[in-house]
Design a protein around this motif. Structure first.
Motif, PDB file in Angstrom:
ATOM      1  N   THR A   1       0.857  -1.187   0.000  1.00 35.11           N
ATOM      2  CA  THR A   1       0.000   0.000   0.000  1.00 35.11           C
ATOM      3  C   THR A   1       0.891   1.234   0.000  1.00 35.11           C
ATOM      4  O   THR A   1       2.122   1.128   0.063  1.00 35.11           O
ATOM      5  CB  THR A   1      -0.911   0.058   1.248  1.00 35.11           C
ATOM      6  OG1 THR A   1      -0.121   0.447   2.380  1.00 35.11           O
ATOM      7  CG2 THR A   1      -1.567  -1.278   1.534  1.00 35.11           C
ATOM      8  N   GLY A   2       0.273   2.400  -0.030  1.00 32.40           N
ATOM      9  CA  GLY A   2       1.016   3.623   0.170  1.00 32.40           C
ATOM     10  C   GLY A   2       1.492   3.708   1.615  1.00 32.40           C
ATOM     11  O   GLY A   2       1.107   2.903   2.464  1.00 32.40           O
ATOM     12  N   GLY A   3       2.326   4.700   1.898  1.00 30.54           N
ATOM     13  CA  GLY A   3       2.837   4.889   3.251  1.00 30.54           C
ATOM     14  C   GLY A   3       1.844   5.598   4.144  1.00 30.54           C
ATOM     15  O   GLY A   3       0.661   5.728   3.825  1.00 30.54           O
ATOM     16  N   ALA A   4       2.332   6.065   5.272  1.00 30.94           N
ATOM     17  CA  ALA A   4       1.479   6.746   6.251  1.00 30.94           C
ATOM     18  C   ALA A   4       0.819   7.975   5.632  1.00 30.94           C
ATOM     19  O   ALA A   4       1.502   8.874   5.132  1.00 30.94           O
ATOM     20  CB  ALA A   4       2.304   7.142   7.466  1.00 30.94           C
ATOM     21  N   MET A   5      -0.511   7.979   5.634  1.00 27.23           N
ATOM     22  CA  MET A   5      -1.316   9.089   5.122  1.00 27.23           C
ATOM     23  C   MET A   5      -1.161   9.317   3.616  1.00 27.23           C
ATOM     24  O   MET A   5      -1.570  10.334   3.096  1.00 27.23           O
ATOM     25  CB  MET A   5      -0.996  10.388   5.864  1.00 27.23           C
ATOM     26  CG  MET A   5      -1.250  10.344   7.356  1.00 27.23           C
ATOM     27  SD  MET A   5      -3.004  10.078   7.758  1.00 27.23           S
ATOM     28  CE  MET A   5      -3.710  11.653   7.298  1.00 27.23           C
TER      29      MET A   5
ATOM     30  N   GLY B   1       1.570  24.606   5.539  1.00 22.81           N
ATOM     31  CA  GLY B   1       0.204  25.022   5.833  1.00 22.81           C
ATOM     32  C   GLY B   1      -0.739  23.841   5.899  1.00 22.81           C
ATOM     33  O   GLY B   1      -0.348  22.724   6.233  1.00 22.81           O
ATOM     34  N   LEU B   2      -2.005  24.110   5.550  1.00 24.97           N
ATOM     35  CA  LEU B   2      -3.043  23.087   5.524  1.00 24.97           C
ATOM     36  C   LEU B   2      -3.443  22.845   4.078  1.00 24.97           C
ATOM     37  O   LEU B   2      -3.821  23.784   3.377  1.00 24.97           O
ATOM     38  CB  LEU B   2      -4.261  23.539   6.340  1.00 24.97           C
ATOM     39  CG  LEU B   2      -3.989  23.893   7.806  1.00 24.97           C
ATOM     40  CD1 LEU B   2      -5.255  24.421   8.475  1.00 24.97           C
ATOM     41  CD2 LEU B   2      -3.454  22.688   8.562  1.00 24.97           C
ATOM     42  N   PHE B   3      -3.354  21.577   3.652  1.00 31.21           N
ATOM     43  CA  PHE B   3      -3.620  21.250   2.258  1.00 31.21           C
ATOM     44  C   PHE B   3      -4.989  20.615   2.100  1.00 31.21           C
ATOM     45  O   PHE B   3      -5.343  19.680   2.817  1.00 31.21           O
ATOM     46  CB  PHE B   3      -2.553  20.285   1.726  1.00 31.21           C
ATOM     47  CG  PHE B   3      -2.807  19.808   0.325  1.00 31.21           C
ATOM     48  CD1 PHE B   3      -2.882  20.702  -0.730  1.00 31.21           C
ATOM     49  CD2 PHE B   3      -2.990  18.450   0.059  1.00 31.21           C
ATOM     50  CE1 PHE B   3      -3.114  20.260  -2.026  1.00 31.21           C
ATOM     51  CE2 PHE B   3      -3.219  17.996  -1.225  1.00 31.21           C
ATOM     52  CZ  PHE B   3      -3.284  18.904  -2.273  1.00 31.21           C
ATOM     53  N   GLN B   4      -5.758  21.133   1.137  1.00 32.63           N
ATOM     54  CA  GLN B   4      -7.061  20.566   0.799  1.00 32.63           C
ATOM     55  C   GLN B   4      -7.105  20.318  -0.708  1.00 32.63           C
ATOM     56  O   GLN B   4      -7.123  21.265  -1.487  1.00 32.63           O
ATOM     57  CB  GLN B   4      -8.194  21.516   1.199  1.00 32.63           C
ATOM     58  CG  GLN B   4      -8.269  21.794   2.688  1.00 32.63           C
ATOM     59  CD  GLN B   4      -9.434  22.701   3.044  1.00 32.63           C
ATOM     60  OE1 GLN B   4     -10.593  22.362   2.801  1.00 32.63           O
ATOM     61  NE2 GLN B   4      -9.125  23.856   3.613  1.00 32.63           N
TER      62      GLN B   4
ATOM     63  N   ASN C   1      -1.469  12.485  -0.987  1.00 32.63           N
ATOM     64  CA  ASN C   1      -1.139  12.695   0.419  1.00 32.63           C
ATOM     65  C   ASN C   1      -2.408  13.131   1.146  1.00 32.63           C
ATOM     66  O   ASN C   1      -2.960  14.190   0.859  1.00 32.63           O
ATOM     67  CB  ASN C   1      -0.047  13.769   0.542  1.00 32.63           C
ATOM     68  CG  ASN C   1       0.454  13.933   1.961  1.00 32.63           C
ATOM     69  OD1 ASN C   1      -0.159  13.445   2.911  1.00 32.63           O
ATOM     70  ND2 ASN C   1       1.574  14.620   2.115  1.00 32.63           N
ATOM     71  N   ASN C   2      -2.868  12.307   2.082  1.00 34.93           N
ATOM     72  CA  ASN C   2      -4.100  12.612   2.794  1.00 34.93           C
ATOM     73  C   ASN C   2      -3.879  13.388   4.091  1.00 34.93           C
ATOM     74  O   ASN C   2      -4.838  13.667   4.811  1.00 34.93           O
ATOM     75  CB  ASN C   2      -4.847  11.310   3.119  1.00 34.93           C
ATOM     76  CG  ASN C   2      -5.428  10.661   1.873  1.00 34.93           C
ATOM     77  OD1 ASN C   2      -5.856  11.347   0.947  1.00 34.93           O
ATOM     78  ND2 ASN C   2      -5.425   9.348   1.838  1.00 34.93           N
ATOM     79  N   SER C   3      -2.629  13.731   4.378  1.00 36.29           N
ATOM     80  CA  SER C   3      -2.354  14.507   5.583  1.00 36.29           C
ATOM     81  C   SER C   3      -2.705  15.975   5.331  1.00 36.29           C
ATOM     82  O   SER C   3      -2.187  16.580   4.390  1.00 36.29           O
ATOM     83  CB  SER C   3      -0.885  14.397   5.975  1.00 36.29           C
ATOM     84  OG  SER C   3      -0.596  15.243   7.064  1.00 36.29           O
ATOM     85  N   PRO C   4      -3.561  16.584   6.159  1.00 33.17           N
ATOM     86  CA  PRO C   4      -3.909  17.988   5.931  1.00 33.17           C
ATOM     87  C   PRO C   4      -2.794  18.960   6.333  1.00 33.17           C
ATOM     88  O   PRO C   4      -2.714  20.063   5.797  1.00 33.17           O
ATOM     89  CB  PRO C   4      -5.146  18.181   6.816  1.00 33.17           C
ATOM     90  CG  PRO C   4      -5.005  17.160   7.885  1.00 33.17           C
ATOM     91  CD  PRO C   4      -4.313  15.984   7.262  1.00 33.17           C
TER      92      PRO C   4
END
Length: 324
Positions: A141-145, A252-255, A296-299
């Motif tokens: 799978t992909g890595g963390a987040m 910052g915060l990514f969306q 990348n699912n990390s905000p």
């Protein structure tokens, strides 16, 4: 009929057997075994290995192999299937990619019988399993987040790899060179073709990635004449020749405002970076026409962080040439 031996044990026609390879023991004297499930048909055919859990936190691959076992899909009509749901038991117990000494099993091949923990796991795999198979699928799978859209990775200059990847028919097939000291590279040196399947992210079940893994495995089995039926692909298989990352210019915060698997065009707005205090907002744009093969699912992100993984097939290259 040809002989099928796994970890020193002969598997006879029509036989199903569980084999436990003892790797080592914990300081508590708890033994650490790697379980292997082998099912052989009455008729001759290829030996296919289904390997998951090389990284202990990559649970989607483990679930693919578990579902194959649970549904009896390992009981083929011709040949034999070797199922290894969890290779890195240490990492699985600790929700970790690595083994307790911090090393990556998939960078420790061909391994050593008296080396590090990671090296010992690699050694047993290379001596007890790989010499006795014909083909393999290594599930990751992909890595963390970080989530990967369902994809097969293989060295596509090898015609047999192309044949296997086409048969699996994941949404994406990526031309991926060998990683140093990886299972795939060391197996190739023994004349064994192993493709890598990637889907979802670590420590999080992804239903689409899991079912794509099961279905793709069945299609490969059918192609190898091990079974007579397999489901048709739900998506067109696209061959990715080059990949790159969209990276954050600022912290910052990514969306994101695009999804994994989606086609994006050069200059297209694919997401936004803001700061927590409302002082700035920045549009993130795609630097090329490509498919989003990973996200990348990390905000919370830092400058230079990888935001999304882009992959170009021949169609994308043509489209970008026309746009330029």
């Amino acid at each position: 009929m040809k002989e099928v031996n796994i970890a020193g044990q002969e598997i006879r026609p029509g036989e199903f057997r569980e084999i436990n390879i003892n790797i080592a023991r914990l300081p508590s004297h708890t033994q650490i075994d790697t379980p292997i499930y082998v099912s052989r048909a009455m008729e001759d055919g290829p030996v296919l290995a289904l390997m998951a859990g090389m990284h202990g936190d990559e649970i989607n691959g483990m679930e693919v192999v578990r579902r194959i076992l649970d549904r009896g899909l390992h009981q083929v009509k011709r040949g034999a299937v070797v199922c290894m749901p969890i290779i890195n038991v240490y990492g699985f117990l600790n929700y970790s990619r690595d083994v307790p000494d911090g090393k990556d099993v998939n960078r420790s091949f061909p391994g050593s019988k008296s080396g590090s923990l990671a090296s010992r796991v690699a050694y047993h795999l290379m001596h007890d399993v790989i010499p006795f198979i014909d083909y393999g699928i290594d599930f990751h799978t992909g890595g963390a987040m970080r989530a990967n859209y369902p994809q097969v990775r293989a060295v596509l200059r090898d015609a047999l790899n192309v044949d296997l990847a086409n048969a699996f028919s994941a949404p994406f097939t990526i031309d991926a060179p060998f990683r140093p000291n990886s299972l795939r590279r060391e197996a190739s040196r023994k004349g064994k073709n192993i493709i890598v399947y990637e889907g979802g992210e670590s420590l999080r079940f992804d239903t689409q990635a899991i079912e794509e893994g099961v279905s793709g495995t069945l299609r490969l089995m059918k192609h190898l004449n091990m079974i007579d039926w397999a489901p048709e692909p739900k998506e067109q298989n696209r061959v990715i020749w080059t990949t790159s990352w969209v990276r954050a210019k600022h912290a910052g915060l990514f969306q994101p405002n695009v999804q994994c698997g989606q086609l994006v065009h050069k200059g297209e707005w694919v997401g936004t970076i803001t700061d927590p205090f409302g002082e700035f907002k920045e549009q993130v744009k795609a630097h090329e026409t490509a498919y989003v093969i990973g996200m990348n699912n990390s905000p919370v992100i830092n400058a230079g962080d990888a935001l999304m993984h882009l992959g170009m097939d021949n169609y994308c290259k043509l489209e970008q040439a026309n746009e330029d």
